[in-house]
Write a protein that holds these residues in place. Sequence first.
Motif, short mmCIF file in Angstrom:
data_model
loop_
_atom_site.label_atom_id
_atom_site.label_comp_id
_atom_site.label_asym_id
_atom_site.label_seq_id
_atom_site.Cartn_x
_atom_site.Cartn_y
_atom_site.Cartn_z
N VAL A 76 -1.48 -10.91 -5.98
CA VAL A 76 -1.88 -10.61 -4.62
C VAL A 76 -1.43 -9.21 -4.20
O VAL A 76 -2.18 -8.48 -3.56
CB VAL A 76 -1.30 -11.66 -3.64
N VAL A 77 -0.21 -8.83 -4.56
CA VAL A 77 0.32 -7.56 -4.08
C VAL A 77 0.13 -6.40 -5.05
O VAL A 77 0.19 -5.23 -4.65
CB VAL A 77 1.82 -7.69 -3.72
N GLY A 78 -0.12 -6.71 -6.33
CA GLY A 78 -0.23 -5.65 -7.32
C GLY A 78 -1.64 -5.27 -7.70
O GLY A 78 -1.91 -4.11 -8.03
N TYR A 79 -2.59 -6.23 -7.63
CA TYR A 79 -3.95 -5.94 -8.06
C TYR A 79 -4.74 -5.10 -7.05
O TYR A 79 -5.48 -4.20 -7.46
CB TYR A 79 -4.69 -7.24 -8.37
N PRO A 80 -4.64 -5.36 -5.72
CA PRO A 80 -5.39 -4.52 -4.78
C PRO A 80 -5.05 -3.02 -4.87
O PRO A 80 -5.98 -2.20 -4.85
CB PRO A 80 -5.02 -5.11 -3.41
#
Length: 503
Positions: A76-80
Amino acid sequence: MNPMNDSGVELAFAGASGITVLVAYGLLMLGVGVITWLANRGLHQSVDEYYLGGRGLGVMVLFFTFFATQYSGNTVVGYPPQAYRVGYAYLVSIPFFITIILAYLVFAPRLYTLGRRLSLVTPVDWIHHRFQSRALTTVAAILMLYALANYLLEQFVAIGQGVSGLTGGTIPYQVGVVFFIVIMVVYSWLGGMRSVAYTDTMQGIALLFGVIMLLVGSLMYFGTPGDAAAIMAANTPEKLAPPDGPGLLRWLSLLLLVGVGAAVYPHAVQRIFSARSEATLKRSFIRMAYMPFATAGVVFVVGIIGIAAFPGLDTAGSEQLVGRMASALANQSAIFYWAMVLLFGGVIAAIVSTADSVLLTFCSIVSHDLYGRFVNRDAAQSRQIMVGKLVGLVAVVVLVIIAWYPPATLYQIFVLKFELLIQVAPALMIGLYWTRMSRRATLAGMVIGAIFASALTLAGLRPLGLFNGLWGFLLNLAICVGGSLLLPPSMAEQNRARELTHV
């Protein structure tokens, strides 16, 4: 990795609300462990019950425990941010997870059937039964334990940084690490796999809710992927372009490395043995087949929309993209305020859910595969479980000390996770089908592949741009297959393998 405020981004919902949600998550997870322990007190002396939930996990619980294992909070926090920086070429993140499911389907149903017949507890257990080699079993266990310890350390660091970010620094990094790790150790110690699976279900639901709300809010207030495409066309057209030849080669190598490597994660394989039936396992995988689109696909779209919401961010700024978007959404209405608080609480809970699975499997390999098989063969199952708990506790303490102030000098060592773990894949997967596979060739391939991949990584080399774990895997595979063809096992060994793997 601090997804929220490493660069000074002040979150509108950080502080008291974040503390309240985190404490509530922590107490809820602890409560699950206590209730599970009270309901199954007489059963926890059994290895099957403690490590596999009595081999009785149903479709929904099994699905969510697979989901929580495969998709950590970093998704959730690393891919965007990565999608923000790379653009549409990062669509490869969706096939990552599809490849993992495909790899599962190659071996999971067959391994499940053998697991029931042979009472397998861990993936190392299968390798020992298949090849009857103490050396091969030990090497496989060491590689898996190293990968698990590596993964556990990553989760500890992420927990501390996430807690600090969500509470606006009110709860320091180290306090966040200790708080959630103590809760995780307690409920895992009390309830074993059942506690882990039930908390995974809770955390998976929270994470899915938060991700969907993040997408809905992004579309409502920041624009559409079309708006982002217009900005990319004007300022960074390369983000709209397909990858070039070398880029496609890197895609392929990463798909193979992650697809095969993640599928043989010991804590993921152990869930195969936990299913109530083969039909339950298959139905869980059918549901998992949709999750790359519902999770990785959704956060990819969020990252693309972020280009329209916050254009022109540098690398450091883009790392805070999800925090910036969540903070902006939290200012829009009370509904989005609490949705974003729950999202980041869910992110931290998802990280904890990954860590608890890893810790449980770490303990099972130590207690069942090493202690129970090579140190004290006559040990009662209750003693094996206690040894695993104690060794796991020591490992947690050591990893917390490392995570307290993560030293940069360890980076090169810890990037070897997939590079080493994928080397067990030939023994684990091919051994299920090919009865002529030789134990000596398999051992040589595993050791040489691991050494070769490690040497390339530590030397800073990457031939042809391919990932070093893949080079080691290909060499490993060549040695396994070539060695088995040149020096095949005896007919007695082949007949034993044929009888063992017959389903």
